[in-house]
Design a protein around this motif. Structure first.
Motif, PDB file in Angstrom:
ATOM      1  N   LYS A 154       0.815  -1.218   0.000  1.00 27.10           N
ATOM      2  CA  LYS A 154       0.000   0.000   0.000  1.00 27.10           C
ATOM      3  C   LYS A 154       0.851   1.272   0.000  1.00 27.10           C
ATOM      4  O   LYS A 154       0.381   2.333  -0.406  1.00 27.10           O
ATOM      5  N   LEU A 155       2.063   1.153   0.483  1.00 30.46           N
ATOM      6  CA  LEU A 155       2.957   2.317   0.503  1.00 30.46           C
ATOM      7  C   LEU A 155       4.152   2.078  -0.412  1.00 30.46           C
ATOM      8  O   LEU A 155       5.265   2.533  -0.138  1.00 30.46           O
ATOM      9  N   LEU A 156       3.916   1.380  -1.511  1.00 32.55           N
ATOM     10  CA  LEU A 156       4.999   1.049  -2.442  1.00 32.55           C
ATOM     11  C   LEU A 156       5.635   2.298  -3.044  1.00 32.55           C
ATOM     12  O   LEU A 156       6.866   2.371  -3.178  1.00 32.55           O
ATOM     13  N   GLU A 157       4.829   3.290  -3.393  1.00 32.25           N
ATOM     14  CA  GLU A 157       5.386   4.499  -3.986  1.00 32.25           C
ATOM     15  C   GLU A 157       6.244   5.260  -2.984  1.00 32.25           C
ATOM     16  O   GLU A 157       7.264   5.846  -3.352  1.00 32.25           O
ATOM     17  N   PHE A 158       5.832   5.247  -1.730  1.00 31.16           N
ATOM     18  CA  PHE A 158       6.642   5.891  -0.683  1.00 31.16           C
ATOM     19  C   PHE A 158       7.978   5.155  -0.551  1.00 31.16           C
ATOM     20  O   PHE A 158       9.028   5.778  -0.410  1.00 31.16           O
ATOM     21  N   TYR A 159       7.932   3.836  -0.624  1.00 23.67           N
ATOM     22  CA  TYR A 159       9.137   3.013  -0.596  1.00 23.67           C
ATOM     23  C   TYR A 159      10.047   3.371  -1.769  1.00 23.67           C
ATOM     24  O   TYR A 159      11.250   3.606  -1.593  1.00 23.67           O
ATOM     25  N   ASN A 160       9.472   3.412  -2.973  1.00 21.56           N
ATOM     26  CA  ASN A 160      10.258   3.707  -4.169  1.00 21.56           C
ATOM     27  C   ASN A 160      10.868   5.110  -4.121  1.00 21.56           C
ATOM     28  O   ASN A 160      12.021   5.313  -4.515  1.00 21.56           O
ATOM     29  N   ASP A 161      10.086   6.055  -3.645  1.00 19.02           N
ATOM     30  CA  ASP A 161      10.568   7.431  -3.573  1.00 19.02           C
ATOM     31  C   ASP A 161      11.736   7.556  -2.594  1.00 19.02           C
ATOM     32  O   ASP A 161      12.688   8.301  -2.829  1.00 19.02           O
ATOM     33  N   THR A 162      11.662   6.803  -1.493  1.00 18.73           N
ATOM     34  CA  THR A 162      12.748   6.808  -0.517  1.00 18.73           C
ATOM     35  C   THR A 162      14.017   6.199  -1.116  1.00 18.73           C
ATOM     36  O   THR A 162      15.118   6.718  -0.920  1.00 18.73           O
ATOM     37  N   ALA A 163      13.852   5.115  -1.859  1.00 14.54           N
ATOM     38  CA  ALA A 163      15.006   4.493  -2.518  1.00 14.54           C
ATOM     39  C   ALA A 163      15.633   5.456  -3.518  1.00 14.54           C
ATOM     40  O   ALA A 163      16.869   5.545  -3.624  1.00 14.54           O
ATOM     41  N   ARG A 164      14.793   6.191  -4.240  1.00 12.84           N
ATOM     42  CA  ARG A 164      15.322   7.151  -5.218  1.00 12.84           C
ATOM     43  C   ARG A 164      16.151   8.243  -4.542  1.00 12.84           C
ATOM     44  O   ARG A 164      17.127   8.734  -5.118  1.00 12.84           O
ATOM     45  N   LYS A 165      15.773   8.610  -3.350  1.00 11.28           N
ATOM     46  CA  LYS A 165      16.527   9.644  -2.624  1.00 11.28           C
ATOM     47  C   LYS A 165      17.941   9.151  -2.288  1.00 11.28           C
ATOM     48  O   LYS A 165      18.914   9.919  -2.341  1.00 11.28           O
ATOM     49  N   ILE A 166      18.056   7.874  -1.929  1.00  8.51           N
ATOM     50  CA  ILE A 166      19.381   7.336  -1.646  1.00  8.51           C
ATOM     51  C   ILE A 166      20.201   7.243  -2.923  1.00  8.51           C
ATOM     52  O   ILE A 166      21.400   7.561  -2.941  1.00  8.51           O
ATOM     53  N   PHE A 167      19.561   6.812  -4.013  1.00  8.17           N
ATOM     54  CA  PHE A 167      20.279   6.744  -5.292  1.00  8.17           C
ATOM     55  C   PHE A 167      20.741   8.130  -5.734  1.00  8.17           C
ATOM     56  O   PHE A 167      21.834   8.277  -6.299  1.00  8.17           O
ATOM     57  N   ALA A 168      19.916   9.143  -5.487  1.00  6.25           N
ATOM     58  CA  ALA A 168      20.300  10.510  -5.840  1.00  6.25           C
ATOM     59  C   ALA A 168      21.527  10.942  -5.033  1.00  6.25           C
ATOM     60  O   ALA A 168      22.428  11.610  -5.559  1.00  6.25           O
ATOM     61  N   PHE A 169      21.557  10.562  -3.760  1.00 12.09           N
ATOM     62  CA  PHE A 169      22.718  10.845  -2.923  1.00 12.09           C
ATOM     63  C   PHE A 169      23.961  10.167  -3.501  1.00 12.09           C
ATOM     64  O   PHE A 169      25.029  10.790  -3.599  1.00 12.09           O
ATOM     65  N   CYS A 170      23.833   8.901  -3.869  1.00  7.07           N
ATOM     66  CA  CYS A 170      24.970   8.148  -4.402  1.00  7.07           C
ATOM     67  C   CYS A 170      25.496   8.775  -5.686  1.00  7.07           C
ATOM     68  O   CYS A 170      26.720   8.858  -5.893  1.00  7.07           O
ATOM     69  N   LYS A 171      24.588   9.212  -6.535  1.00  8.74           N
ATOM     70  CA  LYS A 171      24.992   9.835  -7.802  1.00  8.74           C
ATOM     71  C   LYS A 171      25.657  11.182  -7.556  1.00  8.74           C
ATOM     72  O   LYS A 171      26.704  11.483  -8.142  1.00  8.74           O
ATOM     73  N   LYS A 172      25.064  11.985  -6.704  1.00  6.19           N
ATOM     74  CA  LYS A 172      25.568  13.334  -6.455  1.00  6.19           C
ATOM     75  C   LYS A 172      26.951  13.314  -5.830  1.00  6.19           C
ATOM     76  O   LYS A 172      27.820  14.126  -6.177  1.00  6.19           O
ATOM     77  N   TYR A 173      27.158  12.370  -4.893  1.00  8.51           N
ATOM     78  CA  TYR A 173      28.426  12.326  -4.169  1.00  8.51           C
ATOM     79  C   TYR A 173      29.319  11.154  -4.583  1.00  8.51           C
ATOM     80  O   TYR A 173      30.293  10.841  -3.900  1.00  8.51           O
ATOM     81  N   LYS A 174      28.959  10.518  -5.686  1.00 11.17           N
ATOM     82  CA  LYS A 174      29.782   9.450  -6.265  1.00 11.17           C
ATOM     83  C   LYS A 174      30.170   8.406  -5.215  1.00 11.17           C
ATOM     84  O   LYS A 174      31.347   8.028  -5.090  1.00 11.17           O
ATOM     85  N   SER A 175      29.170   7.985  -4.473  1.00 13.47           N
ATOM     86  CA  SER A 175      29.414   7.016  -3.401  1.00 13.47           C
ATOM     87  C   SER A 175      29.076   5.607  -3.892  1.00 13.47           C
ATOM     88  O   SER A 175      27.934   5.158  -3.826  1.00 13.47           O
ATOM     89  N   LYS A 176      30.088   4.924  -4.383  1.00  9.80           N
ATOM     90  CA  LYS A 176      29.886   3.560  -4.875  1.00  9.80           C
ATOM     91  C   LYS A 176      29.554   2.606  -3.731  1.00  9.80           C
ATOM     92  O   LYS A 176      28.784   1.661  -3.907  1.00  9.80           O
ATOM     93  N   ARG A 177      30.134   2.881  -2.575  1.00  9.28           N
ATOM     94  CA  ARG A 177      29.892   2.019  -1.413  1.00  9.28           C
ATOM     95  C   ARG A 177      28.426   2.032  -1.020  1.00  9.28           C
ATOM     96  O   ARG A 177      27.804   0.977  -0.826  1.00  9.28           O
ATOM     97  N   TYR A 217      25.973   2.948  -2.912  1.00  7.34           N
ATOM     98  CA  TYR A 217      25.213   2.405  -4.046  1.00  7.34           C
ATOM     99  C   TYR A 217      25.128   0.882  -3.951  1.00  7.34           C
ATOM    100  O   TYR A 217      24.062   0.286  -4.155  1.00  7.34           O
ATOM    101  N   ARG A 218      26.245   0.260  -3.618  1.00 11.36           N
ATOM    102  CA  ARG A 218      26.236  -1.199  -3.466  1.00 11.36           C
ATOM    103  C   ARG A 218      25.336  -1.621  -2.314  1.00 11.36           C
ATOM    104  O   ARG A 218      24.596  -2.609  -2.417  1.00 11.36           O
ATOM    105  N   ARG A 219      25.392  -0.860  -1.227  1.00  7.56           N
ATOM    106  CA  ARG A 219      24.585  -1.206  -0.058  1.00  7.56           C
ATOM    107  C   ARG A 219      23.095  -1.110  -0.349  1.00  7.56           C
ATOM    108  O   ARG A 219      22.323  -1.996   0.014  1.00  7.56           O
ATOM    109  N   ILE A 220      22.683  -0.030  -0.988  1.00 13.83           N
ATOM    110  CA  ILE A 220      21.254   0.135  -1.261  1.00 13.83           C
ATOM    111  C   ILE A 220      20.794  -0.894  -2.285  1.00 13.83           C
ATOM    112  O   ILE A 220      19.679  -1.415  -2.208  1.00 13.83           O
ATOM    113  N   SER A 221      21.651  -1.216  -3.239  1.00 14.30           N
ATOM    114  CA  SER A 221      21.302  -2.229  -4.235  1.00 14.30           C
ATOM    115  C   SER A 221      21.112  -3.584  -3.568  1.00 14.30           C
ATOM    116  O   SER A 221      20.164  -4.322  -3.883  1.00 14.30           O
ATOM    117  N   GLU A 222      21.996  -3.915  -2.639  1.00 18.69           N
ATOM    118  CA  GLU A 222      21.873  -5.184  -1.913  1.00 18.69           C
ATOM    119  C   GLU A 222      20.611  -5.212  -1.051  1.00 18.69           C
ATOM    120  O   GLU A 222      19.939  -6.241  -0.954  1.00 18.69           O
TER     121      GLU A 222
END
Length: 215
Positions: free
Chosen positions: A169-192, A194-199
């Protein structure tokens, strides 16, 4: 609730205040009172955000979710939105204070600091040694100021993902939160990170598949 506020505002004892709030959430008298539950959670979030601490939230958000799943999903989303906004503010304030370029020194895996001119202890003058010592100390102090706030933002976002990992029921909220972490990883080039959130996302997906296969 009143006791927790007194401990926090008057006695400046935020650890005991969080303990009182934890007990209040577990109290049988509050389980069905959504108004009180919301107030307890909001105060807990405020205290945790101000002190950059997550252990109580990690435990009590899950408990709060279980109560809301049978009574009020809207309240769960409301409280999680408040929590996410708080952790975003912590990091946004950090960005305003240091700027992206400076934060890259502490958050990027690819960042290579400009090399300090190599000076051996034997060759360096006393003034040069003092300068190098204070330069390292300044960087260490900045790192200690940056990392807790960045970690709080990331830890809270991951906690939200864990809390909603099987909540359709809160899938979009889940997805939006994940996107925020991915945006952080992209902005600050944090591969570590990125791997953690992907896992984490991969693990949640496998859990869902496993539940769907169960009779």
């Amino acid at each position: 609730m009143k006791r927790a506020e007194e401990l926090y505002t008057l006695d400046k004892n935020w650890q005991e205040a969080l303990g009182v709030l934890h007990v209040g959430l577990q109290n049988r008298k509050t389980k069905s009172n959504m108004i009180i539950l919301e107030k307890l959670m909001v105060l807990m979030i405020d205290i945790c955000a101000e002190n950059l601490t997550t252990p109580h939230l990690k435990e009590d958000i899950g408990y709060f979710r279980n109560l809301c799943q049978y009574q009020s999903m809207n309240l769960l989303e409301k409280v999680l939105s408040y929590l996410r906004n708080k952790c975003e503010k912590v990091f946004n304030d950090l960005e305003k204070e240091y700027g992206q370029e400076k934060l890259m020194q502490f958050l990027s895996d690819d960042h290579v600091q400009e090399a300090t001119p190599a000076v051996s202890e034997q060759e360096a003058t006393s003034d040069e040694l003092i300068f190098l010592a204070y330069t390292s100390l300044d960087e260490l102090e900045e790192k200690h100021a940056v990392q807790p706030r960045a970690s709080f933002f990331l830890d809270i976002c991951k906690n939200i993902l864990d809390t909603l990992r099987s909540n359709s029921k809160l899938l979009e909220f889940y997805n939006d939160t994940a996107r925020k972490i991915f945006a952080f990883c992209k902005k600050y080039k944090s591969k570590r990170e990125y791997r953690r959130i992907s896992e984490t996302l991969h693990s949640h997906f496998n859990q869902i598949l496993k539940l769907d296969k169960e009779p």
